[in-house]
Design a protein around this motif. Structure first.
Motif, PDB file in Angstrom:
ATOM      1  N   GLY A  57       5.635 -11.880   9.486  1.00  0.00           N
ATOM      2  CA  GLY A  57       5.933 -10.901  10.524  1.00  0.00           C
ATOM      3  C   GLY A  57       6.325  -9.530  10.018  1.00  0.00           C
ATOM      4  N   VAL A  58       6.697  -9.415   8.748  1.00  0.00           N
ATOM      5  CA  VAL A  58       7.089  -8.128   8.176  1.00  0.00           C
ATOM      6  C   VAL A  58       5.893  -7.183   8.167  1.00  0.00           C
ATOM      7  CG1 VAL A  58       7.696  -6.975   5.993  1.00  0.00           C
ATOM      8  CG2 VAL A  58       8.999  -8.961   6.766  1.00  0.00           C
ATOM      9  N   VAL A  59       6.136  -5.930   8.549  1.00  0.00           N
ATOM     10  CA  VAL A  59       5.128  -4.874   8.434  1.00  0.00           C
ATOM     11  C   VAL A  59       5.608  -3.877   7.399  1.00  0.00           C
ATOM     12  CG1 VAL A  59       4.060  -2.906   9.610  1.00  0.00           C
ATOM     13  CG2 VAL A  59       4.175  -5.118  10.756  1.00  0.00           C
ATOM     14  N   ARG A  60       4.717  -3.517   6.500  1.00  0.00           N
ATOM     15  CA  ARG A  60       4.965  -2.448   5.518  1.00  0.00           C
ATOM     16  C   ARG A  60       3.910  -1.384   5.759  1.00  0.00           C
ATOM     17  NH1 ARG A  60       8.244  -4.072   0.896  1.00  0.00           N
ATOM     18  NH2 ARG A  60       8.693  -6.303   1.027  1.00  0.00           N
ATOM     19  N   SER A 165      11.125  -1.541   7.222  1.00  0.00           N
ATOM     20  CA  SER A 165      12.169  -0.776   6.543  1.00  0.00           C
ATOM     21  C   SER A 165      12.708   0.297   7.484  1.00  0.00           C
ATOM     22  CB  SER A 165      11.608  -0.122   5.281  1.00  0.00           C
ATOM     23  OG  SER A 165      10.707   0.917   5.641  1.00  0.00           O
ATOM     24  N   ALA A 166      13.871   0.833   7.166  1.00  0.00           N
ATOM     25  CA  ALA A 166      14.442   1.921   7.962  1.00  0.00           C
ATOM     26  C   ALA A 166      13.492   3.118   7.957  1.00  0.00           C
ATOM     27  CB  ALA A 166      15.806   2.311   7.419  1.00  0.00           C
ATOM     28  N   ARG A 167      12.890   3.407   6.810  1.00  0.00           N
ATOM     29  CA  ARG A 167      11.954   4.533   6.702  1.00  0.00           C
ATOM     30  C   ARG A 167      10.764   4.329   7.644  1.00  0.00           C
ATOM     31  NH1 ARG A 167       8.234   5.833   1.472  1.00  0.00           N
ATOM     32  NH2 ARG A 167       7.049   4.150   2.385  1.00  0.00           N
ATOM     33  N   ASP A 168      10.207   3.125   7.662  1.00  0.00           N
ATOM     34  CA  ASP A 168       9.061   2.845   8.525  1.00  0.00           C
ATOM     35  C   ASP A 168       9.455   2.881  10.002  1.00  0.00           C
ATOM     36  OD1 ASP A 168       7.611   2.570   6.200  1.00  0.00           O
ATOM     37  OD2 ASP A 168       7.305   0.409   6.391  1.00  0.00           O
ATOM     38  N   ARG A 169      10.641   2.410  10.323  1.00  0.00           N
ATOM     39  CA  ARG A 169      11.113   2.390  11.708  1.00  0.00           C
ATOM     40  C   ARG A 169      11.301   3.807  12.237  1.00  0.00           C
ATOM     41  NH1 ARG A 169      15.442  -0.065  10.895  1.00  0.00           N
ATOM     42  NH2 ARG A 169      14.600  -2.165  10.943  1.00  0.00           N
TER      43      ARG A 169
END
Length: 188
Positions: A57-60, A165-169
């Motif tokens: 489920g993780v998105v990078r 990640s916080a950056r991606d969010r």
């Protein structure tokens, strides 16, 4: 190993290995300099290898580099991922096209992503290891991130997103990133 052009993204290729399987498992070549040369890529240009481990489920992503950009050769070495490439090269005949791939430890397919394209993926298995071979040393000052859930891109992530990640969010949408890149181009 054979190279397969990706019609949606100019200059992108899938590299399909030919595994040898027996009762022990399998063996296959995942990088072949001669095959890369046969499609006009310089294998010696790759300067760094990295790996990420993600859970289901993780998105990078979606990530790219400013400046000269960064070409990548990406492969899921264990597990399975839904891989996304977006062409953001304004002079490309496939500008703003998207391409989607399933990369897995079973197939060992690699995708070559030209510089100037955004990339991201979602882990589809409990554990997914993704390997990156890049053609420039990483410089965090050149990192560019586009919102993974931007409605303009409408990436069809196959699973509910469990973590980013916080950056991606906090990443801006595509329109804002393109506007910023255009403004930077005028300043030069």
């Amino acid at each position: 190993m054979k190279a397969i052009e990706v019609p949606e993204i100019d200059g992108a290729f899938l590299f399909e290995p030919t595994p040898y399987a027996d009762e022990r498992g399998f063996f296959c070549r995942t990088f072949d300099a001669d095959v890369l040369r046969s499609v006009g890529l310089a294998p010696e240009s790759f300067v760094q290898d990295s790996v990420s481990r993600s859970v289901r489920g993780v998105v990078r992503g979606l990530h790219l580099r400013s400046g000269a950009g960064e070409a990548k050769l990406v492969r899921c070495s264990y597990g399975k991922v839904f891989d996304v490439v977006v062409d953001l090269r304004q002079d490309s005949p496939t500008y703003r096209n998207r391409a989607f791939f399933e990369l897995s430890g079973e197939t060992q397919l690699s995708v070559y992503i030209p510089a100037g394209c955004a990339h991201g993926f979602q882990a589809l298995t409990e554990t997914a290891d993704t390997s990156y071979r890049i053609d420039r040393e990483h410089d965090p000052a050149e990192d560019v991130t586009i919102a993974f859930d931007d409605p303009e891109l409408a990436v069809p992530w196959p699973l509910p997103v469990t973590a980013v990640s916080a950056r991606d969010r906090q990443a801006p949408g595509l329109a804002e990133v393109l506007k910023h890149r255009q403004e930077q181009g005028r300043e030069r």
